[in-house]
Design a protein around this motif. Structure first.
Motif, short mmCIF file in Angstrom:
data_model
loop_
_atom_site.label_atom_id
_atom_site.label_comp_id
_atom_site.label_asym_id
_atom_site.label_seq_id
_atom_site.Cartn_x
_atom_site.Cartn_y
_atom_site.Cartn_z
N ARG A 55 0.82 -1.22 0.00
CA ARG A 55 0.00 0.00 0.00
C ARG A 55 0.85 1.26 0.00
O ARG A 55 0.34 2.35 -0.22
CB ARG A 55 -0.92 0.05 1.23
CG ARG A 55 -2.01 -0.98 1.25
CD ARG A 55 -3.11 -0.70 0.27
NE ARG A 55 -3.91 0.47 0.58
CZ ARG A 55 -5.14 0.67 0.13
NH1 ARG A 55 -5.72 -0.25 -0.62
NH2 ARG A 55 -5.78 1.77 0.42
N ARG A 57 2.89 2.16 -2.09
CA ARG A 57 3.08 2.70 -3.44
C ARG A 57 1.90 3.58 -3.83
O ARG A 57 0.76 3.20 -3.67
CB ARG A 57 3.21 1.55 -4.46
CG ARG A 57 4.44 0.71 -4.29
CD ARG A 57 5.72 1.51 -4.41
NE ARG A 57 5.99 1.98 -5.75
CZ ARG A 57 6.78 1.35 -6.61
NH1 ARG A 57 7.36 0.22 -6.31
NH2 ARG A 57 6.99 1.87 -7.81
N CYS A 58 2.21 4.77 -4.36
CA CYS A 58 1.16 5.66 -4.85
C CYS A 58 1.48 6.01 -6.30
O CYS A 58 2.62 5.89 -6.74
CB CYS A 58 1.11 6.95 -4.04
SG CYS A 58 0.57 6.68 -2.35
N ALA A 59 0.46 6.48 -7.03
CA ALA A 59 0.70 6.93 -8.40
C ALA A 59 1.62 8.13 -8.37
O ALA A 59 1.46 9.02 -7.54
CB ALA A 59 -0.63 7.29 -9.05
N ILE A 67 -2.38 12.64 -16.94
CA ILE A 67 -3.77 12.22 -17.16
C ILE A 67 -4.70 13.43 -17.19
O ILE A 67 -5.56 13.54 -18.07
CB ILE A 67 -4.21 11.20 -16.08
CG1 ILE A 67 -3.46 9.88 -16.31
CG2 ILE A 67 -5.71 10.99 -16.09
CD1 ILE A 67 -3.60 8.88 -15.19
N LEU B 23 -11.07 9.45 -10.48
CA LEU B 23 -9.67 9.84 -10.23
C LEU B 23 -9.23 9.54 -8.80
O LEU B 23 -8.04 9.37 -8.54
CB LEU B 23 -9.47 11.32 -10.56
CG LEU B 23 -9.36 11.63 -12.06
CD1 LEU B 23 -9.28 13.13 -12.30
CD2 LEU B 23 -8.17 10.93 -12.70
N LEU B 26 -6.95 6.51 -8.48
CA LEU B 26 -5.70 6.49 -9.24
C LEU B 26 -4.61 5.65 -8.57
O LEU B 26 -3.93 4.86 -9.23
CB LEU B 26 -5.22 7.94 -9.42
CG LEU B 26 -4.07 8.15 -10.39
CD1 LEU B 26 -4.50 7.77 -11.81
CD2 LEU B 26 -3.60 9.60 -10.37
N ASP B 27 -4.44 5.81 -7.27
CA ASP B 27 -3.39 5.04 -6.57
C ASP B 27 -3.66 3.53 -6.65
O ASP B 27 -2.74 2.75 -6.87
CB ASP B 27 -3.29 5.47 -5.10
CG ASP B 27 -2.69 6.87 -4.94
OD1 ASP B 27 -1.99 7.32 -5.87
OD2 ASP B 27 -2.93 7.49 -3.90
N TYR B 30 -2.88 2.31 -10.07
CA TYR B 30 -1.43 2.29 -10.28
C TYR B 30 -0.80 1.07 -9.60
O TYR B 30 0.06 0.40 -10.18
CB TYR B 30 -0.81 3.58 -9.77
CG TYR B 30 0.68 3.65 -10.01
CD1 TYR B 30 1.18 3.82 -11.30
CD2 TYR B 30 1.59 3.52 -8.96
CE1 TYR B 30 2.55 3.85 -11.53
CE2 TYR B 30 2.95 3.57 -9.19
CZ TYR B 30 3.43 3.73 -10.47
OH TYR B 30 4.77 3.76 -10.70
N ARG B 31 -1.22 0.80 -8.37
CA ARG B 31 -0.65 -0.36 -7.67
C ARG B 31 -0.95 -1.66 -8.41
O ARG B 31 -0.08 -2.52 -8.55
CB ARG B 31 -1.21 -0.44 -6.24
CG ARG B 31 -0.57 0.52 -5.27
CD ARG B 31 -1.00 0.22 -3.85
NE ARG B 31 -2.41 0.45 -3.64
CZ ARG B 31 -2.93 1.58 -3.15
NH1 ARG B 31 -2.15 2.57 -2.79
NH2 ARG B 31 -4.23 1.69 -2.99
N VAL B 47 -2.28 2.82 -16.85
CA VAL B 47 -3.22 3.61 -16.04
C VAL B 47 -3.76 4.79 -16.85
O VAL B 47 -4.97 5.08 -16.83
CB VAL B 47 -2.56 4.11 -14.74
CG1 VAL B 47 -3.45 5.11 -14.02
CG2 VAL B 47 -2.25 2.94 -13.82
N GLU B 146 -5.86 -4.40 -2.38
CA GLU B 146 -6.95 -3.46 -2.62
C GLU B 146 -8.24 -3.78 -1.87
O GLU B 146 -9.18 -2.99 -1.88
CB GLU B 146 -7.22 -3.35 -4.13
CG GLU B 146 -6.00 -2.89 -4.93
CD GLU B 146 -5.36 -1.61 -4.41
OE1 GLU B 146 -6.09 -0.77 -3.85
OE2 GLU B 146 -4.13 -1.46 -4.53
#
Ligand SMILES: [Zn+2]
Lengths: 74, 194
Positions: A55, A57-59, A67, B23, B26-27, B30-31, B47, B146
């Motif tokens: 967890r 990790r973030c974008a 985007i 949005l 997003l995280d 991405y994961r 993504v 998730e």
């Protein structure tokens, strides 16, 4: 519920996927049976560990900017 | 605004509703993309493509329903159609025929409660997940990272719930075995095998 039946429900129990009725039977068994209780605790700790290690990790901010630019022309 | 029965894309609210409901995931996207593609630059592209497709199809999405599952479905389909072939070798074994195996080994006896976990860093766990067969990897990430339900995962992967359960079971056993093995190699726990 005996040990074998409890362990068969291990992941469904930890994932909160059992019906309330079966869940409470498993919970009763875990209270009454320390070895199973410990087994379930260890598995739960493992799942929490995996979640915590991933967890983090973030974008990347640049991806979000890319985007938004694509979508809204910013 | 009451979003419960509204079409997602109606009028001026499209951008606002997309930001609020899509949005924000997003995280999570991405994961999952990182674990599917195995590298940051493909994950970025996957993504971005997912978000563009989602925005174009936003009229199809019903506000207030499961946006995360909807987005992850788009992401996975894009991955299968466009990235898998070049990102990784296609799966050559049918994972659903792999027998479950016991993780209880000498290593686990040496550290039955997994206290060595604390010494294993993020990157090592992520690398171990990346080493799982793809079908196990995606089930594990959707569930254990998730937090999706079996039902949602079954919908995204287009398999029965029973298949999700059995893949998750074997994915977790396999990941645990890999991490125990790594812990022995690093000297975090003593293997009895010698
Ligand atoms: Zn028991």
């Amino acid at each position: 519920m005996n040990c074998r039946e409890a362990v068969e429900h291990l992941y469904e129990y930890l994932d909160r996927e059992l019906t309330p009725e079966v869940e409470s039977k498993v919970r009763e068994h875990l209270k009454a049976c320390p070895p199973c209780g410990e087994h379930f605790d260890t598995e739960q700790a493992f799942l929490k560990f995996v979640e915590a290690r991933c967890r983090s990790r973030c974008a990347p901010p640049e991806l979000k900017r890319r985007i938004l630019r694509e979508l809204f022309g910013e | 605004m009451n979003a419960s029965s509204e079409q997602a894309g109606s009028g001026d609210g499209k951008r606002a509703s997309f930001e609020r409901e899509a949005l924000v995931h997003l995280d999570a996207l991405y994961r999952v993309a990182l674990r599917l593609t195995g590298n940051g630059s493909d994950a970025d592209d996957l993504v971005q493509e997912t978000m563009l497709k989602a925005y174009r199809s936003w009229d199809q999405y019903q506000l207030g329903t499961n946006a995360k599952g909807w987005l992850l479905t788009i992401l996975r389909n894009s991955f299968i159609n466009e990235y898998r072939r070049r990102a990784r070798h296609p799966e050559t074994v049918d994972v659903d025929t792999i027998e479950p195996f016991a993780v209880l080994s000498e290593e686990q006896e040496a550290d039955p409660h997994g206290r060595f976990f604390d010494q294993i860093v993020d990157e090592e766990v992520q690398r171990a997940i990346d080493g799982l067969p793809e079908a196990f990897r995606e089930a594990l990430v959707l569930s254990d990272v998730e937090g999706l339900s079996y039902q949602d995962i079954a919908g995204i992967l287009e398999v029965p719930v029973g298949t999700v359960k059995s893949r998750l079971f074997r994915a977790r056993q396999m990941l645990k075995a890999k991490l125990y093995q790594y812990a022995v190699e690093m000297g975090y726990i003593k293997g009895n095998a010698g």
